[in-house]
Design a protein around this motif. Structure first.
Motif, mmCIF file in Angstrom:
data_model
loop_
_atom_site.group_PDB
_atom_site.id
_atom_site.type_symbol
_atom_site.label_atom_id
_atom_site.label_comp_id
_atom_site.label_asym_id
_atom_site.label_seq_id
_atom_site.Cartn_x
_atom_site.Cartn_y
_atom_site.Cartn_z
ATOM 1 N N VAL A 33 0.835 -1.212 0.000
ATOM 2 C CA VAL A 33 0.000 0.000 0.000
ATOM 3 C C VAL A 33 0.862 1.251 0.000
ATOM 4 C CG1 VAL A 33 -1.681 1.319 1.345
ATOM 5 C CG2 VAL A 33 -1.956 -1.152 1.073
ATOM 6 N N LEU A 34 1.931 1.258 0.816
ATOM 7 C CA LEU A 34 2.801 2.439 0.867
ATOM 8 C C LEU A 34 3.500 2.677 -0.474
ATOM 9 C CD1 LEU A 34 4.418 2.091 4.412
ATOM 10 C CD2 LEU A 34 2.824 3.856 3.626
ATOM 11 N N VAL A 35 3.955 1.620 -1.111
ATOM 12 C CA VAL A 35 4.605 1.769 -2.421
ATOM 13 C C VAL A 35 3.611 2.317 -3.442
ATOM 14 C CG1 VAL A 35 5.550 0.478 -4.375
ATOM 15 C CG2 VAL A 35 6.401 0.053 -2.071
ATOM 16 N N GLN A 36 2.383 1.795 -3.439
ATOM 17 C CA GLN A 36 1.380 2.268 -4.407
ATOM 18 C C GLN A 36 1.012 3.729 -4.161
ATOM 19 O OE1 GLN A 36 -1.474 -0.924 -3.681
ATOM 20 N NE2 GLN A 36 -1.085 -1.751 -5.751
ATOM 21 N N LEU A 38 1.545 6.864 -6.760
ATOM 22 C CA LEU A 38 0.429 7.749 -7.129
ATOM 23 C C LEU A 38 0.792 9.209 -6.865
ATOM 24 C CD1 LEU A 38 -2.591 5.676 -5.742
ATOM 25 C CD2 LEU A 38 -2.091 6.129 -8.153
ATOM 26 N N TYR A 39 1.461 9.459 -5.752
ATOM 27 C CA TYR A 39 1.891 10.818 -5.426
ATOM 28 C C TYR A 39 2.933 11.308 -6.434
ATOM 29 C CZ TYR A 39 3.939 14.710 -2.845
ATOM 30 O OH TYR A 39 4.407 15.950 -2.486
ATOM 31 N N LEU A 59 4.041 0.994 -12.234
ATOM 32 C CA LEU A 59 5.367 1.120 -11.625
ATOM 33 C C LEU A 59 5.392 0.477 -10.240
ATOM 34 C CD1 LEU A 59 8.244 2.227 -11.596
ATOM 35 C CD2 LEU A 59 7.306 4.400 -10.707
ATOM 36 N N SER A 60 4.343 0.713 -9.466
ATOM 37 C CA SER A 60 4.293 0.134 -8.117
ATOM 38 C C SER A 60 4.260 -1.401 -8.174
ATOM 39 C CB SER A 60 3.083 0.672 -7.347
ATOM 40 O OG SER A 60 1.873 0.188 -7.910
ATOM 41 N N THR A 61 3.613 -1.956 -9.181
ATOM 42 C CA THR A 61 3.579 -3.417 -9.332
ATOM 43 C C THR A 61 4.976 -3.966 -9.591
ATOM 44 O OG1 THR A 61 1.315 -3.344 -10.177
ATOM 45 C CG2 THR A 61 2.603 -5.311 -10.693
ATOM 46 N N LEU A 62 5.751 -3.281 -10.420
ATOM 47 C CA LEU A 62 7.135 -3.710 -10.652
ATOM 48 C C LEU A 62 7.954 -3.659 -9.368
ATOM 49 C CD1 LEU A 62 7.879 -1.936 -14.066
ATOM 50 C CD2 LEU A 62 7.413 -4.364 -13.679
ATOM 51 N N ILE A 63 7.729 -2.613 -8.567
ATOM 52 C CA ILE A 63 8.461 -2.498 -7.297
ATOM 53 C C ILE A 63 8.051 -3.616 -6.336
ATOM 54 C CG2 ILE A 63 8.830 -1.029 -5.275
ATOM 55 C CD1 ILE A 63 8.456 1.395 -7.134
ATOM 56 N N VAL A 64 6.743 -3.942 -6.295
ATOM 57 C CA VAL A 64 6.263 -5.028 -5.442
ATOM 58 C C VAL A 64 6.890 -6.359 -5.874
ATOM 59 C CG1 VAL A 64 4.227 -6.402 -4.820
ATOM 60 C CG2 VAL A 64 4.129 -3.895 -4.758
#
Length: 642
Positions: A53-56, A60-61, A87-92
């Motif tokens: 959640v924090l990465v997503q 978004l920010y 992008l957040s999915t790649l980081i996850v």
């Protein structure tokens, strides 16, 4: 900026997104395992939840998702959400590999989470937009979800006006979207009409294209339409006449979106809609400009416009700023006109706009202005132009149109102006009145600076006919007579004139100025086919909802002193040459003895001081041999008897 972003709405949306994204992560596991998550996956699911959640939220920010005004959600905003969550999915995925080497973290969960997250976050924004469209007025709302309290005695809004849009193209679609986005416009679009058979029966944002334009009377009755909007900016004159006739037959109010050439930056808006005007019916196509050439001529330049508050001058100012001039000096002697154009331009333009209240007859002030602001390009649009008035006061034509131009020319020579453009008139050709003769002499003064090698400034003149809608022109006069119930007075049944719109004239002046070569040239604008004044009167009467010679009478008053049946654009000894622009032609001016001309100007000045009307006409005839003074020279109380 920090304060503007981190407000209450920001934290509300942040909390909402956190809840949606957390639910998305948990739901992804539920869907993957059909709501029965094996115990061995539970620890990783819970442990990764806050990190995911924090990465997503951070992504978004980073993609400015929280800077959007969600009542105006657009495709661009949704793309930002898509990119942020991708992008957040790649980081996850990277976190899952580094921490768990993808053990006990199903790959399908990551993909399902991405899909649900995009749907959840985008859906929340669309829901907010739909809520505002349906329930919240456009004008200002203090914060998300809180609408202003109605004041005491607040009356319910009037029912929306039922609107039919003629033209199911991109313009009509933009108008529909604007109406739906702004409920304060108080319109309800009940249908489209279009002559393209492939569009009949189709829908645009849920609104049906009901029939062809000729069926407007039937469709207007069926839909109980209150108003019609003609949304075809590219319509030519014959199409507009046909549509206007259909609208009149339907008996409903009708308005039009302006042609693309009139729209600021080409942006279509219902706020630009206006009544159908005579200029829509005269058959002139939109001018195609070489915008690169004009921009190269004006970009970054210091420009001065005389007569900046007049019809032509003010439009020149708008167009000059549009093409990127560095600064603009508005030189105008009418205080009210100067205030109006200054206020308008300063509210819209980023460039420096400098108002100067002054008179071209004041040589000392002119010198101060040119020394202080150092203009590089000068457009001279200041002139007296009313033929009958100048027949009665010819000394004023000498003072303003001739000596004022001479003062400007000397100021340009003294201060190294690069280019000087004189706005002239077709009445300067074989003039039959003082006004035309004064403008012909202004052309001679201007162009002979180059022909006689005086200074480095390049001088040119642009000659054209009547401008529709300018102050004191025949159209406003006819409209006032129609408003009073007539009669409409026309000078002669065979009288014709060349006409163009103010915007077209200004644009072609700029185009001609950009094409000017070594100087000493006259550019002539293609005025199209001359229009019979009596036909114009009949069109205006019909446009006002009346029948000529039935509801409103037309009377013929006879030509006034100084008026001709028709105007010309060049004399017999002037030879027209084409230019790179199809609507602009060029002719080279004839050189004259500048010393002799200057001596005659001194003689004209002396006669002006005496207010000797007949002597002024005779001297003008001596300088401009083609000038044929009016036979009827009315005596004035100021004229010196001869």
């Amino acid at each position: 900026m920090r304060k503007a972003l981190f407000n209450r709405n920001f934290f509300i949306m942040l909390a909402l997104d956190a809840l949606l994204l957390a639910a998305s992560w948990l739901l992804s596991y539920g869907l993957r395992f059909e709501l029965q998550v094996p115990e061995k996956f539970l620890d990783e699911m819970v442990f990764l939840l806050p990190a995911v959640v924090l990465v997503q939220l951070a992504c978004l920010y980073a993609f400015d998702v929280y800077r959007g005004m969600w009542r105006f959600t657009s495709v661009g905003d949704l793309l930002n959400i898509l990119k942020a969550l991708a992008l957040s999915t790649l980081i996850v995925v990277l976190l899952a590999v580094l921490i768990y080497r993808f053990r006990n973290v199903p790959r399908s969960v990551v993909f399902i989470n991405f899909c649900i997250g995009v749907l959840a976050v985008s859906g929340s924004r669309l829901a907010i937009r739909l809520f505002f469209q349906k329930y919240v007025p456009s004008n200002p709302v203090p914060s998300l979800g809180v609408s202003p309290k109605p004041s005491e005695g607040h009356r319910p809004a009037a029912p929306p006006r039922r609107l039919l849009i003629i033209g199911a193209g991109s313009c009509g679609e933009k108008i529909l979207r604007e109406i739906r986005d702004n409920r304060q416009l108080n319109y309800e679009v009940v249908g489209f009409l279009d002559d393209n058979p492939g569009k009949i029966g189709k829908k645009i944002h849920g609104v049906m294209v009901r029939s062809i334009i000729a069926d407007l009377p039937f469709v207007a009755r069926k839909t109980e339409a209150d108003e019609v909007l003609i949304a075809i900016p590219s319509a030519n004159a014959s199409e507009m006449r046909r549509i206007v006739d259909v609208c009149k037959h339907a008996g409903v109010r009708y308005r039009t979106v302006p042609a693309y050439g009139e729209l600021i930056n080409g942006h279509v808006s219902i706020k630009a809609a206006r009544e159908v005007a005579y200029r829509d019916l005269i058959g002139r196509k939109t001018v195609q400009l070489d915008e690169r050439m004009i921009a190269a001529h004006l970009a970054g330049k210091k420009v001065l416009v005389t007569g900046a508050g007049g019809s032509i001058g003010s439009e020149l100012c708008r167009q000059i700023l549009r093409f990127g001039a560095g600064s603009l000096v508005l030189f105008e002697r009418s205080e009210s006109s100067l205030f109006e154009i200054e206020t308008e331009l300063k509210s819209e333009a980023a460039q420096t706009v400098i108002p100067v209240l002054g008179d071209i007859c004041d040589t000392r002030h002119l010198d101060e202005v040119f020394r202080g602001y150092a203009p590089e390009v000068v457009y001279h649009a200041a002139a007296y132009k009313h033929v009958p008035m100048l027949e009665r006061h010819p000394w004023k034509a000498i003072e303003n149109n001739i000596l004022g131009t001479w003062n400007l020319v000397r100021a340009c020579n003294a201060h190294g102006v690069e280019r000087f453009v004189l706005v002239s008139t077709d009445k300067a050709v074989r003039p039959a009145n003082v006004m035309g003769a004064s403008k012909r002499l202004a052309e001679m003064i201007t162009l002979n600076q180059n022909l006689c090698r005086v200074g480095e400034t390049r001088y040119l003149a642009v000659r054209f006919g009547n401008v529709i809608g300018s102050a004191g022109s025949v159209v406003p006069v006819f409209q006032k007579q129609i408003e009073k119930g007539g009669p409409v007075t026309v000078t002669h049944p065979e009288a014709t004139r060349f006409f163009m719109t103010i915007r077209e004239a200004a644009q072609l002046i700029l185009q001609a100025a950009a094409m000017g070569g070594e100087g000493g040239e006259i550019f002539i604008l293609d005025m199209g086919t001359p229009v019979k004044i009596v036909d114009m009167a009949r069109d205006l009467i019909r446009l006002s909802g009346f029948e000529p010679d039935v509801d409103i009478k037309i009377e013929f008053s006879g030509l006034r002193p100084g008026e001709k049946l028709s105007e010309e654009l060049l004399t017999a000894d002037e030879h027209l040459m084409p230019t790179a622009h199809p609507k602009i032609f060029k002719l080279n001016a004839t050189a004259c003895d500048l010393a002799l001309l200057n001596g005659r100007l001194a003689e004209l000045t002396a006669l002006m001081d005496k207010k000797d009307a007949n002597a002024i006409r005779l001297k003008l005839k001596e300088i401009v041999p083609d000038y044929q003074p009016a036979r009827e020279m009315e005596k004035t109380p100021w004229a010196t008897p001869t």
